[in-house]
Design a protein around this motif. Structure first.
Motif, PDB file in Angstrom:
ATOM      1  N   PHE A  44      39.718 -38.536  13.177  1.00 18.76           N
ATOM      2  CA  PHE A  44      40.294 -38.268  14.488  1.00 18.76           C
ATOM      3  C   PHE A  44      41.786 -37.947  14.433  1.00 18.76           C
ATOM      4  O   PHE A  44      42.274 -37.146  15.228  1.00 18.76           O
ATOM      5  CB  PHE A  44      40.038 -39.421  15.461  1.00 18.76           C
ATOM      6  CG  PHE A  44      38.612 -39.496  15.920  1.00 18.76           C
ATOM      7  CD1 PHE A  44      37.994 -38.410  16.513  1.00 18.76           C
ATOM      8  CD2 PHE A  44      37.887 -40.646  15.754  1.00 18.76           C
ATOM      9  CE1 PHE A  44      36.677 -38.466  16.936  1.00 18.76           C
ATOM     10  CE2 PHE A  44      36.564 -40.721  16.167  1.00 18.76           C
ATOM     11  CZ  PHE A  44      35.951 -39.624  16.761  1.00 18.76           C
ATOM     12  N   ASP A  45      42.528 -38.566  13.523  1.00 17.71           N
ATOM     13  CA  ASP A  45      43.965 -38.267  13.465  1.00 17.71           C
ATOM     14  C   ASP A  45      44.317 -37.271  12.344  1.00 17.71           C
ATOM     15  O   ASP A  45      45.475 -37.085  12.004  1.00 17.71           O
ATOM     16  CB  ASP A  45      44.798 -39.542  13.360  1.00 17.71           C
ATOM     17  CG  ASP A  45      44.600 -40.311  12.074  1.00 17.71           C
ATOM     18  OD1 ASP A  45      43.970 -39.786  11.149  1.00 17.71           O
ATOM     19  OD2 ASP A  45      45.082 -41.458  12.005  1.00 17.71           O
ATOM     20  N   SER A  46      43.302 -36.635  11.779  1.00 13.67           N
ATOM     21  CA  SER A  46      43.437 -35.565  10.774  1.00 13.67           C
ATOM     22  C   SER A  46      44.059 -36.019   9.459  1.00 13.67           C
ATOM     23  O   SER A  46      44.495 -35.183   8.668  1.00 13.67           O
ATOM     24  CB  SER A  46      44.216 -34.375  11.332  1.00 13.67           C
ATOM     25  OG  SER A  46      43.513 -33.812  12.405  1.00 13.67           O
ATOM     26  N   ARG A  47      44.097 -37.304   9.200  1.00 13.23           N
ATOM     27  CA  ARG A  47      44.630 -37.770   7.921  1.00 13.23           C
ATOM     28  C   ARG A  47      43.716 -37.393   6.759  1.00 13.23           C
ATOM     29  O   ARG A  47      44.145 -37.370   5.620  1.00 13.23           O
ATOM     30  CB  ARG A  47      44.841 -39.277   7.929  1.00 13.23           C
ATOM     31  CG  ARG A  47      46.137 -39.687   8.595  1.00 13.23           C
ATOM     32  CD  ARG A  47      46.387 -41.162   8.461  1.00 13.23           C
ATOM     33  NE  ARG A  47      45.267 -41.901   9.026  1.00 13.23           N
ATOM     34  CZ  ARG A  47      44.752 -43.001   8.492  1.00 13.23           C
ATOM     35  NH1 ARG A  47      45.260 -43.513   7.412  1.00 13.23           N
ATOM     36  NH2 ARG A  47      43.730 -43.607   9.051  1.00 13.23           N
ATOM     37  N   TYR A  48      42.451 -37.077   7.044  1.00 11.14           N
ATOM     38  CA  TYR A  48      41.540 -36.699   5.968  1.00 11.14           C
ATOM     39  C   TYR A  48      41.983 -35.405   5.289  1.00 11.14           C
ATOM     40  O   TYR A  48      41.563 -35.110   4.177  1.00 11.14           O
ATOM     41  CB  TYR A  48      40.104 -36.561   6.494  1.00 11.14           C
ATOM     42  CG  TYR A  48      39.861 -35.324   7.328  1.00 11.14           C
ATOM     43  CD1 TYR A  48      39.324 -34.182   6.758  1.00 11.14           C
ATOM     44  CD2 TYR A  48      40.178 -35.302   8.684  1.00 11.14           C
ATOM     45  CE1 TYR A  48      39.104 -33.051   7.526  1.00 11.14           C
ATOM     46  CE2 TYR A  48      39.966 -34.184   9.446  1.00 11.14           C
ATOM     47  CZ  TYR A  48      39.421 -33.050   8.868  1.00 11.14           C
ATOM     48  OH  TYR A  48      39.203 -31.933   9.622  1.00 11.14           O
ATOM     49  N   PRO A  52      46.991 -35.173  -2.243  1.00 13.12           N
ATOM     50  CA  PRO A  52      48.052 -34.823  -3.179  1.00 13.12           C
ATOM     51  C   PRO A  52      47.749 -33.545  -3.958  1.00 13.12           C
ATOM     52  O   PRO A  52      48.595 -33.042  -4.676  1.00 13.12           O
ATOM     53  CB  PRO A  52      48.114 -36.029  -4.120  1.00 13.12           C
ATOM     54  CG  PRO A  52      46.767 -36.649  -4.034  1.00 13.12           C
ATOM     55  CD  PRO A  52      46.265 -36.383  -2.647  1.00 13.12           C
ATOM     56  N   PHE A  53      46.554 -32.989  -3.807  1.00 16.17           N
ATOM     57  CA  PHE A  53      46.155 -31.830  -4.591  1.00 16.17           C
ATOM     58  C   PHE A  53      46.412 -30.496  -3.898  1.00 16.17           C
ATOM     59  O   PHE A  53      46.432 -29.458  -4.541  1.00 16.17           O
ATOM     60  CB  PHE A  53      44.676 -31.933  -4.958  1.00 16.17           C
ATOM     61  CG  PHE A  53      44.349 -33.205  -5.677  1.00 16.17           C
ATOM     62  CD1 PHE A  53      44.843 -33.453  -6.950  1.00 16.17           C
ATOM     63  CD2 PHE A  53      43.576 -34.166  -5.075  1.00 16.17           C
ATOM     64  CE1 PHE A  53      44.562 -34.623  -7.609  1.00 16.17           C
ATOM     65  CE2 PHE A  53      43.278 -35.346  -5.728  1.00 16.17           C
ATOM     66  CZ  PHE A  53      43.776 -35.579  -7.000  1.00 16.17           C
ATOM     67  N   PHE A  54      46.570 -30.514  -2.569  1.00 11.28           N
ATOM     68  CA  PHE A  54      46.769 -29.282  -1.818  1.00 11.28           C
ATOM     69  C   PHE A  54      47.948 -29.415  -0.869  1.00 11.28           C
ATOM     70  O   PHE A  54      48.204 -30.485  -0.328  1.00 11.28           O
ATOM     71  CB  PHE A  54      45.513 -28.929  -1.004  1.00 11.28           C
ATOM     72  CG  PHE A  54      44.338 -28.577  -1.852  1.00 11.28           C
ATOM     73  CD1 PHE A  54      44.134 -27.275  -2.263  1.00 11.28           C
ATOM     74  CD2 PHE A  54      43.445 -29.555  -2.249  1.00 11.28           C
ATOM     75  CE1 PHE A  54      43.050 -26.945  -3.059  1.00 11.28           C
ATOM     76  CE2 PHE A  54      42.359 -29.240  -3.043  1.00 11.28           C
ATOM     77  CZ  PHE A  54      42.160 -27.933  -3.441  1.00 11.28           C
ATOM     78  N   ASN A  55      48.654 -28.292  -0.656  1.00  7.00           N
ATOM     79  CA  ASN A  55      49.732 -28.238   0.312  1.00  7.00           C
ATOM     80  C   ASN A  55      49.100 -28.235   1.703  1.00  7.00           C
ATOM     81  O   ASN A  55      48.252 -27.390   2.007  1.00  7.00           O
ATOM     82  CB  ASN A  55      50.562 -26.969   0.088  1.00  7.00           C
ATOM     83  CG  ASN A  55      51.734 -26.876   1.027  1.00  7.00           C
ATOM     84  OD1 ASN A  55      51.597 -27.069   2.232  1.00  7.00           O
ATOM     85  ND2 ASN A  55      52.888 -26.567   0.468  1.00  7.00           N
ATOM     86  N   GLY A  59      47.490 -24.831   2.512  1.00 10.47           N
ATOM     87  CA  GLY A  59      46.143 -25.020   2.005  1.00 10.47           C
ATOM     88  C   GLY A  59      45.985 -24.635   0.547  1.00 10.47           C
ATOM     89  O   GLY A  59      44.899 -24.726  -0.013  1.00 10.47           O
ATOM     90  N   ASN A  60      47.080 -24.217  -0.077  1.00 18.09           N
ATOM     91  CA  ASN A  60      47.041 -23.813  -1.485  1.00 18.09           C
ATOM     92  C   ASN A  60      47.144 -25.025  -2.397  1.00 18.09           C
ATOM     93  O   ASN A  60      47.776 -26.021  -2.053  1.00 18.09           O
ATOM     94  CB  ASN A  60      48.187 -22.852  -1.794  1.00 18.09           C
ATOM     95  CG  ASN A  60      48.055 -21.552  -1.043  1.00 18.09           C
ATOM     96  OD1 ASN A  60      46.948 -21.082  -0.804  1.00 18.09           O
ATOM     97  ND2 ASN A  60      49.185 -20.977  -0.664  1.00 18.09           N
ATOM     98  N   PRO A  61      46.573 -24.919  -3.610  1.00 22.45           N
ATOM     99  CA  PRO A  61      46.706 -26.020  -4.567  1.00 22.45           C
ATOM    100  C   PRO A  61      48.170 -26.252  -4.939  1.00 22.45           C
ATOM    101  O   PRO A  61      48.952 -25.307  -5.002  1.00 22.45           O
ATOM    102  CB  PRO A  61      45.917 -25.544  -5.783  1.00 22.45           C
ATOM    103  CG  PRO A  61      45.082 -24.411  -5.309  1.00 22.45           C
ATOM    104  CD  PRO A  61      45.761 -23.836  -4.117  1.00 22.45           C
ATOM    105  N   VAL A  62      48.532 -27.504  -5.186  1.00 26.53           N
ATOM    106  CA  VAL A  62      49.897 -27.846  -5.591  1.00 26.53           C
ATOM    107  C   VAL A  62      50.185 -27.253  -6.963  1.00 26.53           C
ATOM    108  O   VAL A  62      51.289 -26.789  -7.229  1.00 26.53           O
ATOM    109  CB  VAL A  62      50.083 -29.384  -5.591  1.00 26.53           C
ATOM    110  CG1 VAL A  62      51.435 -29.778  -6.146  1.00 26.53           C
ATOM    111  CG2 VAL A  62      49.917 -29.930  -4.191  1.00 26.53           C
TER     112      VAL A  62
END
Length: 80
Positions: A44-48, A52-55, A59-62
């Motif tokens: 619900f709060d979009s924390r999902y 640490p793997f994506f910006n 949405g790009n990989p780190v």
């Protein structure tokens, strides 16, 4: 360990424990409900979306993934 991780809240799969006195399973329902509540809250709060793997913004990989060639893959699978 209690100081670092907190108290034990749930015992599961105790039937396969080693030893004569096997603990009884306990806390399964409250533990399961707690996990479901944490998952719903994150949804619900979009924390999902935070990882640490994506910006988060692009949405790009780190780090750019590197595809291993056959030799690199063979070396990576080699048992030390």
């Amino acid at each position: 360990m209690d100081e670092a991780f907190g108290p034990i809240r749930m015992y599961v799969h105790t039937g396969s424990a080693i030893g004569e006195t096997k603990p009884k399973s306990a806390g399964v329902l409250p533990g399961t409900l707690r996990i479901i509540a944490m998952m719903l809250k994150a949804r619900f709060d979009s924390r999902y979306k935070q990882t640490p793997f994506f910006n988060l913004k692009s949405g790009n990989p780190v780090v750019v993934p590197k595809v291993l060639n056959d030799e690199e893959l063979k070396n990576a699978k080699r048992v030390v």
